[in-house]
Design a protein around this motif. Structure first.
Motif, PDB file in Angstrom:
ATOM      1  N   TYR A  46       0.856  -1.182   0.000  1.00  8.94           N
ATOM      2  CA  TYR A  46       0.000   0.000   0.000  1.00  8.94           C
ATOM      3  C   TYR A  46       0.897   1.238   0.000  1.00  8.94           C
ATOM      4  N   PRO A  47       1.480   1.575  -1.157  1.00  9.75           N
ATOM      5  CA  PRO A  47       2.471   2.655  -1.215  1.00  9.75           C
ATOM      6  C   PRO A  47       1.896   4.046  -0.979  1.00  9.75           C
ATOM      7  N   CYS A  48       0.580   4.220  -1.085  1.00  8.06           N
ATOM      8  CA  CYS A  48      -0.017   5.533  -0.833  1.00  8.06           C
ATOM      9  C   CYS A  48      -0.347   5.755   0.646  1.00  8.06           C
ATOM     10  N   ASP A  87     -10.791  -2.062   2.753  1.00  5.85           N
ATOM     11  CA  ASP A  87     -10.796  -3.467   2.364  1.00  5.85           C
ATOM     12  C   ASP A  87      -9.385  -4.051   2.319  1.00  5.85           C
ATOM     13  N   ALA A  88      -8.423  -3.374   2.935  1.00 10.74           N
ATOM     14  CA  ALA A  88      -7.037  -3.832   2.879  1.00 10.74           C
ATOM     15  C   ALA A  88      -6.869  -5.156   3.611  1.00 10.74           C
ATOM     16  N   GLU A 159      -6.380  -2.381  -5.695  1.00  6.74           N
ATOM     17  CA  GLU A 159      -7.381  -3.047  -4.874  1.00  6.74           C
ATOM     18  C   GLU A 159      -7.280  -4.563  -5.052  1.00  6.74           C
ATOM     19  N   LEU A 160      -7.910  -5.278  -4.128  1.00  8.97           N
ATOM     20  CA  LEU A 160      -7.918  -6.738  -4.152  1.00  8.97           C
ATOM     21  C   LEU A 160      -9.296  -7.235  -4.592  1.00  8.97           C
ATOM     22  N   HIS A 161      -9.312  -8.038  -5.644  1.00  8.06           N
ATOM     23  CA  HIS A 161     -10.565  -8.588  -6.153  1.00  8.06           C
ATOM     24  C   HIS A 161     -10.305  -9.980  -6.732  1.00  8.06           C
ATOM     25  N   GLY A 162     -11.328 -10.827  -6.679  1.00  9.29           N
ATOM     26  CA  GLY A 162     -11.288 -12.064  -7.430  1.00  9.29           C
ATOM     27  C   GLY A 162     -10.656 -13.245  -6.714  1.00  9.29           C
TER      28      GLY A 162
END
Length: 240
Positions: A46-48, A87-88, A159-162
């Motif tokens: 999460y670089p931001c 959602d991290a 983001e994380l999906h799937g």
């Protein structure tokens, strides 16, 4: 909708190399008392995320990757949770903040400096956004180059999906560890994605079930090809 895996272009012209790292992150995990697994995963970055508001003693702990007990991992998760996306995933080894270090060589418009992390030149990101590609979040890096024409690289926060389709998973896959949550899952070969779990947007994301896998949909791939942006290749993934 088609989906693709990103791979670095192996052409010899791409000589770019980054000697860089994220300075803050959750430490590794000591061997779990139940499954005996430990260590730290890759791909959760999460670089931001800005953790500078945390107390100095917590920042010191987040700057040491040495494995710690599960109880300390859980405590540090709650320390950083208010500062990360809602959602991290906060697994051992999750990294935060800007990429820092030095760079040499020639970078394409897009560059996988490691297989699970993507940097994009600022002008390339702007062109993709102008072309209608959705959900791209570029984070400033702190990379020093010894050249007059140094690229401005942004690291993508995704983001994380799937999930993987059950057809590509081993039939004897163990259930997650009840203590530490380790799912014992290796990247399958071949990779098959579960269509029901894939998003219509963003157009670039990490696979939630395998965060080292960066996935782009056909909207992003078509924009990259139309704009003639270089540095990465796209391998179509099977979807069921």
């Amino acid at each position: 909708m088609k989906f693709y895996r990103l791979e670095r272009d192996p052409s010899p012209r791409y000589t770019g190399y980054l000697n860089a790292a994220h300075r803050l992150g959750l430490p590794g995990l000591e061997p779990c008392p139940t499954c005996r697994c430990g260590g730290a995963g890759a791909g959760l970055e999460y670089p931001c995320v800005d953790l500078s508001s945390l107390p100095p003693h917590e920042l010191k702990k987040l700057s040491d990757p040495w494995p710690v007990p599960l109880e300390e991992i859980e405590r540090l998760r709650e320390v950083v949770r208010p500062l990360v996306p809602k959602d991290a995933m906060l697994e051992p080894g999750t990294l935060f903040g800007p990429l820092q270090g030095t760079g040499v060589g020639y970078f394409g418009q897009l560059d996988l400096y490691v297989p699970w992390a993507l940097c994009v030149r600022r002008e390339a990101l702007e062109r993709l956004q102008e072309a209608g590609v959705r959900g791209l979040q570029g984070c400033p890096t702190r990379i020093r180059f010894r050249t007059k024409h140094a690229p401005t690289l942004l690291e993508m926060q995704m983001e994380l999906h799937g999930q993987f389709h059950p057809d590509c998973l081993p039939p004897d896959l163990q259930p997650p560890c009840p203590t530490c949550g380790n799912d014992f899952l290796m990247l399958p070969d071949p990779i098959i994605l579960d269509a029901a779990t894939l998003p219509s947007e963003p157009d670039l994301f990490r696979l939630r079930q395998g965060a080292t896998l960066i996935v782009a949909n056909e909207r992003l791939v078509e924009a990259v090809r139309r704009l003639e942006l270089d540095g990465v290749l796209f391998q179509e993934l099977e979807v069921r």
